[in-house]
Design an enzyme around this catalytic site. Structure first.
Site, short mmCIF file in Angstrom:
data_model
loop_
_atom_site.label_atom_id
_atom_site.label_comp_id
_atom_site.label_asym_id
_atom_site.label_seq_id
_atom_site.Cartn_x
_atom_site.Cartn_y
_atom_site.Cartn_z
N ASP A 123 38.54 38.16 37.49
CA ASP A 123 38.86 38.82 36.23
C ASP A 123 38.91 40.33 36.48
OD1 ASP A 123 38.99 39.16 33.29
OD2 ASP A 123 36.97 39.97 33.55
N ASP B 187 38.96 43.31 33.87
CA ASP B 187 38.15 44.23 33.06
C ASP B 187 36.72 43.72 32.92
OD1 ASP B 187 40.40 46.02 32.35
OD2 ASP B 187 41.15 44.23 31.33
#
Length: 224
Positions: A38, A40
Site C-alpha cells: 500500500d 499512503d
C-alpha cells in the site's frame, strides 16, 4: 428491511476471470513471490489526496527493507486506492507526476526498482464499500498484477495500514500484514481481516518476511 449483502463478501477470486490465456501461463516453478505494498500510510507518510512530489516522505527504513526483500527474490508491486481521481481532487497527469517522483526517488536514493504500480481510481459506494473489482478490500489489483508478472499469490504478502489491505491480500490468496501507522480507525474484524502479523516499522516487517521466505512457511491464504 433486509440489508443487502456486502458485495465483497460474495466475491470469490475465481469469479474475476483474470487468469492468463493458456499461451501466457508460466510453469509453477517460474512464478515469483511478491510483496504488495500500500502507498499512503505504509510506504510513504499519509498526506490525504496529495499529488505534490515535494510532500513525499518515505516511512523510516522503507527503502532499506525493500532492497533486502528484492535481493531475496521478491517482486515489489504498489497497489493503491486513489478515489481522489473520481472525486476530481487531482488528475491522472498529476498522479503520474507523483508516481514518477516516487519511483525515481526509490531508485536513486535506495537502489530499489518497483515492478509495477496499480491503482484503483474509483469511489466507494454510499456505505463505503467497493463498487468495483479493484478497490481494496477487493483483490482485483493483486490478481491483475499476478497475471501480468507471473506472481505466486500463495507465496506473497500484502502490507498496508488498514484492515482493508489485509483483507485484499487474504482474498487474493496471499498473507496479510498490517503496518500500524494509525491508518486503521474502525477495526472492523472478521476472519479475512485478521493480519498474520502487525508491525510499526519496516525493519521488523522485512525481517519477518525474510524469515518466512527462508523457512518456506506455509501460506495463510484464504480461510476455508
Amino acid at each position: 428491511m433486509t440489508t443487502p449483502p456486502d458485495p465483497i463478501s460474495m466475491l470469490p477470486v475465481q469469479d474475476l476471470d483474470l487468469s492468463a490465456a493458456p499461451g501466457e501461463r508460466l510453469p509453477a516453478g517460474a512464478l515469483r513471490p511478491c510483496l504488495f505494498i500500500d502507498k499512503d500510510g505504509t510506504l510513504i507518510e499519509n498526506v490525504p489526496y496529495n499529488v505534490d512530489p515535494a510532500q513525499l516522505r518515505f516511512m523510516p527504513g522503507a527503502g532499506q527493507a525493500l532492497v533486502a526483500l528484492a535481493s531475496a527474490g521478491l517482486a515489489l508491486v504498489i497497489v493503491t486506492n486513489q478515489s481522489g481521481l473520481a472525486r476530481g481532487y487531482f488528475t491522472r497527469a498529476q498522479f503520474a507526476q507523483l508516481q514518477d517522483a516516487l519511483l525515481r526517488r526509490l531508485r536513486d536514493e535506495a537502489g530499489v526498482r518497483i515492478d509495477d504500480v496499480l491503482l484503483c481510481p474509483h469511489e466507494p459506494d454510499a456505505q463505503g464499500r467497493p463498487a468495483c473489482l479493484c478497490r481494496k478490500p477487493a483483490p482485483g489489483m493483486l490478481i491483475t498484477a499476478a497475471r501480468r508478472h507471473g506472481l505466486d499469490l500463495t507465496r506473497s504478502w500484502m502490507v498496508g495500514d488498514t484492515l482493508d489491505d489485509v483483507e485484499a491480500g487474504r482474498r487474493a490468496g496471499a498473507r496479510g500484514l498490517l503496518f500500524d501507522s494509525g491508518g486503521e480507525t474502525v477495526w472492523r474484524r472478521s476472519p479475512l481481516r485478521e493480519p498474520e502479523a502487525v508491525f510499526d516499522n519496516w525493519a521488523a516487517l522485512a525481517a519477518h518476511v525474510l524469515d518466512e521466505v527462508a523457512t518456506g512457511a506455509a501460506p495463510a491464504g484464504r480461510p476455508t
